[in-house]
Design a protein around this motif. Structure first.
Motif, PDB file in Angstrom:
ATOM      1  N   LYS A 204      53.866   7.570  29.292  1.00 56.31           N
ATOM      2  CA  LYS A 204      54.945   6.848  28.625  1.00 56.31           C
ATOM      3  C   LYS A 204      56.303   7.401  29.034  1.00 56.31           C
ATOM      4  N   GLU A 205      56.441   8.720  29.056  1.00 58.94           N
ATOM      5  CA  GLU A 205      57.737   9.311  29.399  1.00 58.94           C
ATOM      6  C   GLU A 205      58.121   9.007  30.840  1.00 58.94           C
ATOM      7  N   VAL A 206      57.164   9.116  31.765  1.00 55.08           N
ATOM      8  CA  VAL A 206      57.452   8.794  33.168  1.00 55.08           C
ATOM      9  C   VAL A 206      57.823   7.325  33.283  1.00 55.08           C
ATOM     10  N   ARG A 207      57.069   6.464  32.630  1.00 51.53           N
ATOM     11  CA  ARG A 207      57.340   5.022  32.665  1.00 51.53           C
ATOM     12  C   ARG A 207      58.739   4.725  32.117  1.00 51.53           C
ATOM     13  N   ASP A 208      59.120   5.393  31.022  1.00 50.85           N
ATOM     14  CA  ASP A 208      60.436   5.174  30.418  1.00 50.85           C
ATOM     15  C   ASP A 208      61.575   5.675  31.305  1.00 50.85           C
ATOM     16  N   ASN A 209      61.279   6.629  32.192  1.00 52.19           N
ATOM     17  CA  ASN A 209      62.312   7.227  33.038  1.00 52.19           C
ATOM     18  C   ASN A 209      62.420   6.592  34.417  1.00 52.19           C
ATOM     19  N   CYS A 210      61.574   5.643  34.716  1.00 47.20           N
ATOM     20  CA  CYS A 210      61.640   4.983  36.021  1.00 47.20           C
ATOM     21  C   CYS A 210      61.177   3.538  35.874  1.00 47.20           C
ATOM     22  N   SER A 211      61.101   2.842  36.966  1.00 44.58           N
ATOM     23  CA  SER A 211      60.772   1.416  36.898  1.00 44.58           C
ATOM     24  C   SER A 211      59.286   1.121  37.087  1.00 44.58           C
TER      25      SER A 211
ATOM     26  N   ARG B 116      53.147   0.873  33.361  1.00 47.13           N
ATOM     27  CA  ARG B 116      52.206   1.809  32.726  1.00 47.13           C
ATOM     28  C   ARG B 116      50.962   1.992  33.598  1.00 47.13           C
TER      29      ARG B 116
END
Length: 127
Positions: free
Chosen positions: A36-43, A46
């Protein structure tokens, strides 16, 4: 990072009876939280993030099990170490009997003698 003060009670240790700091780990970050954090920080989606993390963990595990070291840019060098009993004669060594365990060893990435992983850690004694 929280820590607590504990008394060493193992009589085989030189510091038995003395007090030392031990890190407290109140939370384990699970893969879905990382996703989730990686997804929220890039395009990335999931599914893409989950696929990459899964493949990365499987690939790292495969290399470590065959005895290779793995360098993760921004993190450091990972390698497996062997915990072994000592014997007087190498001819008497039996890996099934004398190898007790394996451990993963992380050597943090460093630049000009500085290890970024350790920079900015704020210590707080557990109440």
């Amino acid at each position: 990072m929280k820590y607590r003060i504990v008394k060493e009670v193992n009589p085989s240790r030189d510091n038995c009876g003395r007090y030392l700091a031990k890190a407290v780990h109140p939370h384990t970050v699970e893969t879905d939280e990382l996703e989730k954090e990686v997804r929220d920080n890039c395009s990335a989606t999931r599914g893409c993030v989950a696929m990459v993390l899964t493949e990365l963990s499987e690939t790292i595990t495969r290399y470590l099990k065959r005895g290779d070291r793995v360098r993760l840019k921004g993190v450091g060098l990972l390698k497996l170490e062997i915990e072994s009993d000592k014997v007087d004669d190498p001819k008497q060594y039996d890996p099934r009997k004398h190898i007790r365990n394996y451990r993963i060893h992380l050597i943090p990435e460093s630049s000009a003698g500085r290890q970024k992983l350790y920079e900015g850690i704020k210590l707080e004694r557990e109440a």
